[in-house]
Motif scaffolding. Structure first.
Motif, mmCIF file in Angstrom:
data_model
loop_
_atom_site.group_PDB
_atom_site.id
_atom_site.type_symbol
_atom_site.label_atom_id
_atom_site.label_comp_id
_atom_site.label_asym_id
_atom_site.label_seq_id
_atom_site.Cartn_x
_atom_site.Cartn_y
_atom_site.Cartn_z
ATOM 1 N N MET A 1 0.852 -1.178 0.000
ATOM 2 C CA MET A 1 0.000 0.000 0.000
ATOM 3 C C MET A 1 0.893 1.235 0.000
ATOM 4 O O MET A 1 1.739 1.392 0.864
ATOM 5 C CB MET A 1 -0.894 -0.026 1.255
ATOM 6 C CG MET A 1 -1.834 1.164 1.347
ATOM 7 S SD MET A 1 -2.851 1.191 2.848
ATOM 8 C CE MET A 1 -3.973 -0.144 2.571
ATOM 9 N N SER A 2 0.707 2.085 -0.981
ATOM 10 C CA SER A 2 1.532 3.291 -1.089
ATOM 11 C C SER A 2 1.094 4.336 -0.061
ATOM 12 O O SER A 2 0.021 4.234 0.537
ATOM 13 C CB SER A 2 1.416 3.876 -2.498
ATOM 14 O OG SER A 2 0.154 4.489 -2.665
ATOM 15 N N GLU A 3 1.936 5.344 0.108
ATOM 16 C CA GLU A 3 1.596 6.429 1.031
ATOM 17 C C GLU A 3 0.303 7.110 0.593
ATOM 18 O O GLU A 3 -0.537 7.458 1.419
ATOM 19 C CB GLU A 3 2.737 7.452 1.105
ATOM 20 C CG GLU A 3 4.039 6.885 1.655
ATOM 21 C CD GLU A 3 3.890 6.302 3.051
ATOM 22 O OE1 GLU A 3 3.260 6.948 3.914
ATOM 23 O OE2 GLU A 3 4.388 5.192 3.270
ATOM 24 N N ASP A 5 -2.153 5.729 -1.023
ATOM 25 C CA ASP A 5 -3.260 4.827 -0.714
ATOM 26 C C ASP A 5 -3.646 4.922 0.759
ATOM 27 O O ASP A 5 -4.829 4.886 1.100
ATOM 28 C CB ASP A 5 -2.905 3.384 -1.057
ATOM 29 C CG ASP A 5 -2.802 3.142 -2.551
ATOM 30 O OD1 ASP A 5 -3.401 3.916 -3.329
ATOM 31 O OD2 ASP A 5 -2.098 2.191 -2.945
ATOM 32 N N LYS A 6 -2.638 5.028 1.638
ATOM 33 C CA LYS A 6 -2.926 5.147 3.074
ATOM 34 C C LYS A 6 -3.646 6.461 3.367
ATOM 35 O O LYS A 6 -4.577 6.502 4.175
ATOM 36 C CB LYS A 6 -1.652 5.022 3.901
ATOM 37 C CG LYS A 6 -1.121 3.593 3.948
ATOM 38 C CD LYS A 6 0.103 3.485 4.798
ATOM 39 C CE LYS A 6 1.299 3.658 3.911
ATOM 40 N NZ LYS A 6 2.571 3.255 4.466
ATOM 41 N N ARG A 9 -7.174 6.098 2.257
ATOM 42 C CA ARG A 9 -7.899 5.237 3.207
ATOM 43 C C ARG A 9 -8.251 6.011 4.468
ATOM 44 O O ARG A 9 -9.356 5.881 4.999
ATOM 45 C CB ARG A 9 -7.060 3.997 3.536
ATOM 46 C CG ARG A 9 -7.814 2.954 4.285
ATOM 47 C CD ARG A 9 -8.914 2.344 3.409
ATOM 48 N NE ARG A 9 -9.643 1.384 4.211
ATOM 49 C CZ ARG A 9 -10.949 1.445 4.432
ATOM 50 N NH1 ARG A 9 -11.686 2.370 3.870
ATOM 51 N NH2 ARG A 9 -11.547 0.561 5.187
ATOM 52 N N PHE A 28 -3.228 3.159 9.001
ATOM 53 C CA PHE A 28 -1.869 2.645 9.124
ATOM 54 C C PHE A 28 -1.828 1.307 9.841
ATOM 55 O O PHE A 28 -0.924 0.511 9.608
ATOM 56 C CB PHE A 28 -0.965 3.676 9.800
ATOM 57 C CG PHE A 28 -0.560 4.767 8.858
ATOM 58 C CD1 PHE A 28 0.648 4.707 8.182
ATOM 59 C CD2 PHE A 28 -1.399 5.840 8.599
ATOM 60 C CE1 PHE A 28 1.016 5.698 7.281
ATOM 61 C CE2 PHE A 28 -1.046 6.837 7.704
ATOM 62 C CZ PHE A 28 0.161 6.765 7.043
ATOM 63 N N ARG A 29 -2.819 1.003 10.699
ATOM 64 C CA ARG A 29 -2.871 -0.297 11.360
ATOM 65 C C ARG A 29 -2.964 -1.397 10.320
ATOM 66 O O ARG A 29 -2.336 -2.448 10.459
ATOM 67 C CB ARG A 29 -4.089 -0.379 12.294
ATOM 68 C CG ARG A 29 -4.199 -1.721 13.022
ATOM 69 C CD ARG A 29 -5.634 -2.058 13.400
ATOM 70 N NE ARG A 29 -6.547 -2.100 12.287
ATOM 71 C CZ ARG A 29 -6.744 -3.188 11.510
ATOM 72 N NH1 ARG A 29 -6.090 -4.304 11.726
ATOM 73 N NH2 ARG A 29 -7.602 -3.142 10.506
ATOM 74 N N GLU A 30 -3.718 -1.151 9.254
ATOM 75 C CA GLU A 30 -3.865 -2.143 8.191
ATOM 76 C C GLU A 30 -2.516 -2.569 7.616
ATOM 77 O O GLU A 30 -2.323 -3.720 7.270
ATOM 78 C CB GLU A 30 -4.730 -1.584 7.061
ATOM 79 C CG GLU A 30 -6.167 -1.358 7.446
ATOM 80 C CD GLU A 30 -6.958 -0.629 6.380
ATOM 81 O OE1 GLU A 30 -6.394 -0.273 5.319
ATOM 82 O OE2 GLU A 30 -8.160 -0.412 6.608
ATOM 83 N N ARG A 31 -1.582 -1.642 7.542
ATOM 84 C CA ARG A 31 -0.263 -1.913 6.943
ATOM 85 C C ARG A 31 0.768 -2.313 7.987
ATOM 86 O O ARG A 31 1.571 -3.201 7.772
ATOM 87 C CB ARG A 31 0.214 -0.659 6.190
ATOM 88 C CG ARG A 31 1.587 -0.765 5.614
ATOM 89 C CD ARG A 31 1.565 -1.640 4.364
ATOM 90 N NE ARG A 31 2.829 -1.549 3.680
ATOM 91 C CZ ARG A 31 3.621 -2.587 3.507
ATOM 92 N NH1 ARG A 31 3.291 -3.761 3.947
ATOM 93 N NH2 ARG A 31 4.753 -2.440 2.871
ATOM 94 N N VAL A 32 0.731 -1.656 9.133
ATOM 95 C CA VAL A 32 1.783 -1.814 10.144
ATOM 96 C C VAL A 32 1.521 -2.995 11.075
ATOM 97 O O VAL A 32 2.446 -3.722 11.428
ATOM 98 C CB VAL A 32 1.908 -0.505 10.969
ATOM 99 C CG1 VAL A 32 2.824 -0.673 12.156
ATOM 100 C CG2 VAL A 32 2.385 0.625 10.080
ATOM 101 N N PRO A 34 -1.531 -5.498 11.004
ATOM 102 C CA PRO A 34 -2.831 -6.059 10.631
ATOM 103 C C PRO A 34 -3.332 -7.126 11.603
ATOM 104 O O PRO A 34 -4.517 -7.431 11.619
ATOM 105 C CB PRO A 34 -2.591 -6.637 9.236
ATOM 106 C CG PRO A 34 -1.123 -6.853 9.149
ATOM 107 C CD PRO A 34 -0.499 -5.803 10.029
#
Length: 73
Positions: A1-3, A5-6, A9, A28-32, A34
């Motif tokens: 996920m790009s910056e 995209d975050k 979101r 960011f929880r989704e990426r960092v 999950p």
């Protein structure tokens, strides 16, 4: 996920009714982290208006600091 995209979101979460801190935290929880339940966003709820008495830190910054804590705390 790009910056980008975050960021998109986080904006989506905010439009869904989450406050600034919650929106950043969830995006960011989704990426960092999950593996964390989405219910952990409840930790960010009181920081939505920021920390007015601590120099006006906004809710978005507070949510970002919470994510940093997950990464490096």
């Amino acid at each position: 996920m790009s910056e980008n995209d975050k960021l998109k979101r986080a904006i989506e979460y905010h439009r869904e009714g989450f406050n600034c801190a919650e929106s950043i935290f969830l995006a960011f929880r989704e990426r960092v982290a999950p593996e964390l339940s989405p219910d952990t966003v409840r930790m960010a709820t009181p920081f939505g208006g920021g920390l007015v008495y601590a120099g006006c830190l906004c809710g978005a910054l507070t949510g970002a600091v919470m994510i940093l804590g997950i990464l490096e705390g």
